[in-house]
Motif scaffolding. Structure first.
Motif, PDB file in Angstrom:
ATOM      1  N   VAL A 163       0.837  -1.207   0.000  1.00 52.67           N
ATOM      2  CA  VAL A 163       0.000   0.000   0.000  1.00 52.67           C
ATOM      3  C   VAL A 163       0.871   1.257   0.000  1.00 52.67           C
ATOM      4  CG1 VAL A 163      -1.646   1.351   1.361  1.00 52.67           C
ATOM      5  CG2 VAL A 163      -1.965  -1.117   1.115  1.00 52.67           C
ATOM      6  N   ILE A 164       1.904   1.244   0.831  1.00 47.31           N
ATOM      7  CA  ILE A 164       2.780   2.409   0.974  1.00 47.31           C
ATOM      8  C   ILE A 164       4.058   2.208   0.177  1.00 47.31           C
ATOM      9  CG2 ILE A 164       4.114   3.806   2.591  1.00 47.31           C
ATOM     10  CD1 ILE A 164       1.154   4.226   2.882  1.00 47.31           C
ATOM     11  N   PHE A 165       4.400   3.202  -0.633  1.00 45.75           N
ATOM     12  CA  PHE A 165       5.658   3.204  -1.379  1.00 45.75           C
ATOM     13  C   PHE A 165       6.668   4.014  -0.567  1.00 45.75           C
ATOM     14  CE2 PHE A 165       8.044   5.685  -4.779  1.00 45.75           C
ATOM     15  CZ  PHE A 165       9.044   4.727  -4.887  1.00 45.75           C
ATOM     16  N   LYS A 166       7.793   3.420  -0.239  1.00 47.68           N
ATOM     17  CA  LYS A 166       8.842   4.089   0.525  1.00 47.68           C
ATOM     18  C   LYS A 166      10.030   4.364  -0.387  1.00 47.68           C
ATOM     19  CE  LYS A 166       7.570   1.563   4.730  1.00 47.68           C
ATOM     20  NZ  LYS A 166       8.048   0.650   5.799  1.00 47.68           N
ATOM     21  N   GLN A 167      10.442   5.611  -0.410  1.00 48.15           N
ATOM     22  CA  GLN A 167      11.560   5.994  -1.278  1.00 48.15           C
ATOM     23  C   GLN A 167      12.570   6.828  -0.506  1.00 48.15           C
ATOM     24  OE1 GLN A 167      11.143   8.895  -4.627  1.00 48.15           O
ATOM     25  NE2 GLN A 167      11.687   7.142  -5.912  1.00 48.15           N
ATOM     26  N   THR A 168      13.850   6.584  -0.744  1.00 44.69           N
ATOM     27  CA  THR A 168      14.913   7.371  -0.114  1.00 44.69           C
ATOM     28  C   THR A 168      15.073   8.702  -0.839  1.00 44.69           C
ATOM     29  OG1 THR A 168      16.079   5.340   0.517  1.00 44.69           O
ATOM     30  CG2 THR A 168      17.335   7.396   0.578  1.00 44.69           C
ATOM     31  N   ARG A 169      15.016   9.763  -0.079  1.00 48.49           N
ATOM     32  CA  ARG A 169      15.214  11.095  -0.645  1.00 48.49           C
ATOM     33  C   ARG A 169      16.130  11.881   0.287  1.00 48.49           C
ATOM     34  NH1 ARG A 169       9.481  12.843  -3.503  1.00 48.49           N
ATOM     35  NH2 ARG A 169       9.072  10.831  -4.463  1.00 48.49           N
ATOM     36  N   TYR A 170      16.570  13.041  -0.163  1.00 48.48           N
ATOM     37  CA  TYR A 170      17.428  13.872   0.670  1.00 48.48           C
ATOM     38  C   TYR A 170      16.555  14.761   1.558  1.00 48.48           C
ATOM     39  CZ  TYR A 170      21.725  12.720  -1.843  1.00 48.48           C
ATOM     40  OH  TYR A 170      22.805  12.059  -2.368  1.00 48.48           O
ATOM     41  N   GLY A 171      16.919  14.802   2.847  1.00 48.28           N
ATOM     42  CA  GLY A 171      16.220  15.669   3.778  1.00 48.28           C
ATOM     43  C   GLY A 171      17.093  16.835   4.189  1.00 48.28           C
ATOM     44  N   GLY A 178      19.911  19.078   5.394  1.00 42.84           N
ATOM     45  CA  GLY A 178      21.350  18.907   5.353  1.00 42.84           C
ATOM     46  C   GLY A 178      21.814  17.881   4.348  1.00 42.84           C
ATOM     47  N   GLY A 179      20.916  17.448   3.434  1.00 37.84           N
ATOM     48  CA  GLY A 179      21.283  16.462   2.432  1.00 37.84           C
ATOM     49  C   GLY A 179      21.395  15.053   2.981  1.00 37.84           C
ATOM     50  N   ARG A 180      20.865  14.834   4.206  1.00 38.44           N
ATOM     51  CA  ARG A 180      20.901  13.491   4.780  1.00 38.44           C
ATOM     52  C   ARG A 180      19.732  12.667   4.265  1.00 38.44           C
ATOM     53  NH1 ARG A 180      22.738  16.849   8.912  1.00 38.44           N
ATOM     54  NH2 ARG A 180      20.608  17.309   9.563  1.00 38.44           N
ATOM     55  N   PRO A 181      19.946  11.389   3.963  1.00 36.98           N
ATOM     56  CA  PRO A 181      18.876  10.544   3.416  1.00 36.98           C
ATOM     57  C   PRO A 181      17.736  10.348   4.421  1.00 36.98           C
ATOM     58  CG  PRO A 181      21.037   9.542   3.060  1.00 36.98           C
ATOM     59  CD  PRO A 181      21.241  10.668   4.020  1.00 36.98           C
ATOM     60  N   ILE A 182      16.512  10.399   3.933  1.00 35.45           N
ATOM     61  CA  ILE A 182      15.329  10.107   4.732  1.00 35.45           C
ATOM     62  C   ILE A 182      14.423   9.188   3.921  1.00 35.45           C
ATOM     63  CG2 ILE A 182      15.390  12.304   5.997  1.00 35.45           C
ATOM     64  CD1 ILE A 182      13.119  13.278   4.126  1.00 35.45           C
ATOM     65  N   ILE A 183      13.527   8.498   4.601  1.00 35.95           N
ATOM     66  CA  ILE A 183      12.538   7.656   3.937  1.00 35.95           C
ATOM     67  C   ILE A 183      11.225   8.431   3.865  1.00 35.95           C
ATOM     68  CG2 ILE A 183      11.277   5.482   3.987  1.00 35.95           C
ATOM     69  CD1 ILE A 183      14.241   5.182   3.453  1.00 35.95           C
ATOM     70  N   VAL A 184      10.713   8.618   2.652  1.00 38.90           N
ATOM     71  CA  VAL A 184       9.469   9.365   2.426  1.00 38.90           C
ATOM     72  C   VAL A 184       8.364   8.392   2.053  1.00 38.90           C
ATOM     73  CG1 VAL A 184       8.352  11.092   0.961  1.00 38.90           C
ATOM     74  CG2 VAL A 184      10.687  11.471   1.764  1.00 38.90           C
ATOM     75  N   TYR A 185       7.176   8.587   2.643  1.00 34.70           N
ATOM     76  CA  TYR A 185       6.036   7.712   2.396  1.00 34.70           C
ATOM     77  C   TYR A 185       5.084   8.312   1.357  1.00 34.70           C
ATOM     78  CZ  TYR A 185       7.502   5.980   7.012  1.00 34.70           C
ATOM     79  OH  TYR A 185       8.218   5.497   8.075  1.00 34.70           O
ATOM     80  N   LEU A 212      -3.479  13.079  -3.651  1.00 28.16           N
ATOM     81  CA  LEU A 212      -3.869  12.230  -2.522  1.00 28.16           C
ATOM     82  C   LEU A 212      -2.798  11.195  -2.203  1.00 28.16           C
ATOM     83  CD1 LEU A 212      -7.661  11.671  -3.325  1.00 28.16           C
ATOM     84  CD2 LEU A 212      -6.661  13.162  -1.575  1.00 28.16           C
ATOM     85  N   ASP A 213      -1.934  10.888  -3.165  1.00 24.97           N
ATOM     86  CA  ASP A 213      -0.854   9.930  -2.891  1.00 24.97           C
ATOM     87  C   ASP A 213       0.162  10.488  -1.897  1.00 24.97           C
ATOM     88  OD1 ASP A 213      -0.037  11.813  -4.832  1.00 24.97           O
ATOM     89  OD2 ASP A 213       1.621  10.514  -5.441  1.00 24.97           O
ATOM     90  N   GLU A 214       0.143  11.819  -1.675  1.00 25.98           N
ATOM     91  CA  GLU A 214       1.095  12.444  -0.771  1.00 25.98           C
ATOM     92  C   GLU A 214       0.636  12.433   0.689  1.00 25.98           C
ATOM     93  OE1 GLU A 214       3.806  13.390  -2.148  1.00 25.98           O
ATOM     94  OE2 GLU A 214       3.382  13.927  -4.226  1.00 25.98           O
ATOM     95  N   LEU A 215      -0.607  12.047   0.972  1.00 24.88           N
ATOM     96  CA  LEU A 215      -1.154  12.156   2.328  1.00 24.88           C
ATOM     97  C   LEU A 215      -0.308  11.459   3.397  1.00 24.88           C
ATOM     98  CD1 LEU A 215      -5.013  11.843   1.761  1.00 24.88           C
ATOM     99  CD2 LEU A 215      -3.603  13.894   1.975  1.00 24.88           C
ATOM    100  N   PRO A 216       0.277  10.274   3.129  1.00 27.46           N
ATOM    101  CA  PRO A 216       1.097   9.646   4.183  1.00 27.46           C
ATOM    102  C   PRO A 216       2.301  10.477   4.612  1.00 27.46           C
ATOM    103  CG  PRO A 216       0.494   8.020   2.517  1.00 27.46           C
ATOM    104  CD  PRO A 216       0.100   9.363   1.973  1.00 27.46           C
ATOM    105  N   GLN A 217       2.655  11.499   3.845  1.00 33.25           N
ATOM    106  CA  GLN A 217       3.804  12.313   4.220  1.00 33.25           C
ATOM    107  C   GLN A 217       3.540  13.185   5.445  1.00 33.25           C
ATOM    108  OE1 GLN A 217       5.276  14.312   0.649  1.00 33.25           O
ATOM    109  NE2 GLN A 217       5.246  12.354  -0.449  1.00 33.25           N
ATOM    110  N   PHE A 218       2.269  13.323   5.835  1.00 35.65           N
ATOM    111  CA  PHE A 218       1.981  14.014   7.095  1.00 35.65           C
ATOM    112  C   PHE A 218       2.536  13.220   8.277  1.00 35.65           C
ATOM    113  CE2 PHE A 218      -1.197  16.136   4.406  1.00 35.65           C
ATOM    114  CZ  PHE A 218      -0.949  17.454   4.756  1.00 35.65           C
ATOM    115  N   ILE A 219       2.685  11.907   8.098  1.00 39.93           N
ATOM    116  CA  ILE A 219       3.358  11.092   9.112  1.00 39.93           C
ATOM    117  C   ILE A 219       4.831  11.448   9.151  1.00 39.93           C
ATOM    118  CG2 ILE A 219       3.921   8.729   9.816  1.00 39.93           C
ATOM    119  CD1 ILE A 219       1.358   7.828   8.400  1.00 39.93           C
ATOM    120  N   ASN A 220       5.443  11.661   7.958  1.00 32.94           N
ATOM    121  CA  ASN A 220       6.833  12.118   7.900  1.00 32.94           C
ATOM    122  C   ASN A 220       7.004  13.451   8.641  1.00 32.94           C
ATOM    123  OD1 ASN A 220       7.031  10.783   4.629  1.00 32.94           O
ATOM    124  ND2 ASN A 220       8.200  10.045   6.363  1.00 32.94           N
TER     125      ASN A 220
END
Length: 474
Positions: free
Chosen positions: A318-326, A328-335, A371-379
């Motif tokens: 259901v959830i797609f997890k992708q590594t992106r830069y957060g 300071g350029g540190r990797p984070i997992i975005v939902y 609507l696919d971005e809604l899980p990012q409120f958890i981020n």
């Protein structure tokens, strides 16, 4: 471009803030108005005045004076913006109100008046403290515009930077600074054509005018590479009573939230910095926690419905997890809610394009409506993202564009956001050309440079009305 006032201190080479001759009068006016409003309210509400009446007044005055001094509120505002002056006054008032109300609550037995009186008094102080400043500023500007309380300024150096300063002085008559000409040692043929007539002589002649008290301000507009020449000029200027300013040619850099910092007795200027330091960081985090908690409460049921629909309409998580830069350029997992049949998260990530075969029918709708971005409120609640900020890109795209676009990585000086200044200005979705990505980065850096809570609120409101759907989102 900010102007840096240099005042010689033989024991330490430090930069000090200029104190206005009006500073004592400003303090007295504040003290009188705070006290006058206090006793006026006591009289209007027919409250008794006794020795304990002075306790809240004393706490308020001390709190305001300390806050105002810390914020440098009593400096000269001749060349500063009205908005900045009001903002600093508001911060001083807010800090004072918090201290006064805290004392009224914890030491209620010492204060003879109800809390609603103290609150009324404090609320009334803000328009009083800002109102007299605005009125005085308007009167002072009109007075200066008519030729009174003016200062005479010259510029050493005939170049584009000097020309820009001269134009600003001439266009802002209310500052009361009269531009008297440029001075440069170069031959006329080496000077910019448009500045030749206004170049009145050599640098030595400029110093002589200052020694004769014909000049109040000297602005030095020379490249930083001419360090020795600037040092020589400053030594000559020390034999005058003119205020001397250096206009550094920092315009060659893309200044981002530059500010003075102190290390011991040494002052340094940051060129690339984040706006979220100290109180701003706390304010931004509080904004994110409060809003994301509220939004997650409201969208919990719709998210469950979308999750079930994703699961039932196509195979995969259901959830797609992708590594992106957060930050300071540190990797984070975005939902995100999964909207494709593939889950690219490596060195090669292909952006979604129109009629992309990888996008599921439900995914197309989710992406079009965001609507696919809604899980990012958890981020956001986790502290990995913010509600407003530059959109996070896949790591592969970051590595690609940082080589092509100057200043690209500066967008990571803040937390990435669910929505941003670039998105509401039309740069959402696919960036099939480098120029489109450059424009997105330009808006991102503008947001970082101009950040305020009000800008965040504006972006959120604009997102509600026009940011969820976009012809470039697919």
């Amino acid at each position: 471009m900010s102007l840096l006032s240099i005042r010689t201190n033989k024991s330490k080479g430090i930069i000090q803030s200029y104190q206005s001759g009006f500073s004592t009068a400003y303090r007295l006016v504040d003290l009188v108005l705070i006290s006058l409003l206090y006793f006026s309210l006591l009289y209007l509400q027919q409250l008794d005045i006794n020795s304990r009446s002075l306790i809240p007044l004393f706490v308020c005055i001390v709190g305001y004076m300390v806050s105002a001094e810390a914020l440098d509120l009593y400096r000269s505002w001749r060349t500063s913006s009205t908005i900045l002056m009001i903002r600093m006054t508001a911060v001083a008032w807010l800090l004072t109100g918090l201290v006064t109300l805290s004392c009224a609550y914890f030491f209620a037995h010492l204060i003879p008046y109800p809390n609603r009186f103290i609150l009324t008094w404090l609320l009334g102080l803000f328009p009083v403290l800002t109102g007299w400043r605005l009125l005085f500023r308007r009167l002072l500007r009109a007075y200066r515009k008519n030729g009174h309380n003016t200062r005479t300024a010259i510029v050493i150096g005939s170049n584009k930077l000097a020309y820009s300063l001269a134009r600003q002085l001439e266009d802002n008559e209310h500052l009361g600074i009269r531009f008297a000409g440029f001075f440069d040692d170069r031959d006329e043929q080496r000077l910019p054509y448009e500045l030749r007539e206004q170049t009145l002589g050599s640098i030595e002649e400029a110093i002589e005018k200052a020694r004769a008290n014909e000049v109040d301000y000297i602005y030095i507009a020379m490249p930083m590479s001419a360090e020795q020449r600037i040092t020589d000029i400053l030594q000559q200027c020390s034999d005058t009573t003119a205020n001397v300013y250096i206009i550094p040619n920092f315009f060659i850099y893309n200044l981002l939230n530059s500010r003075w910092q102190t290390i011991g007795s040494l002052q340094i200027l940051s060129i690339f910095d984040t706006p979220f330091e100290g109180p701003n960081h706390i304010l931004k985090r509080m904004e994110d926690i409060l809003l994301s908690s509220l939004i997650l409460t409201l969208i919990a049921l719709p998210m469950l419905v979308i999750a079930a629909a994703v699961k039932l309409t196509s195979p995969g998580p259901v959830i797609f997890k992708q590594t992106r830069y957060g930050l300071g350029g540190r990797p984070i997992i975005v939902y995100k809610f999964r909207s494709m049949t593939t889950q690219d998260n490596g060195n090669q990530v292909r952006q979604a394009t129109r009629n992309d075969a990888r996008i599921t029918p439900l995914g197309a709708f989710l992406r079009r409506t965001s609507l696919d971005e809604l899980p990012q409120f958890i981020n956001v609640l986790q502290g990995r993202m913010s509600i407003v900020g530059p959109r996070p890109h896949a790591v592969a795209h970051n590595e690609e564009y940082r080589k092509l676009i100057e200043g690209y990585m500066l967008r990571h000086k803040v937390l990435p956001g669910i929505t941003g200044w670039a998105q509401i200005n039309g740069f959402r979705g696919e960036t099939e050309t480098v120029n489109k990505m450059m424009k997105r980065v330009e808006y991102d850096l503008d947001y970082i440079h101009s950040w305020s809570v009000w800008l965040d609120i504006r972006i959120i409101l604009m997102t509600l009305f026009k940011g969820f759907t976009d012809r470039n989102a697919y």
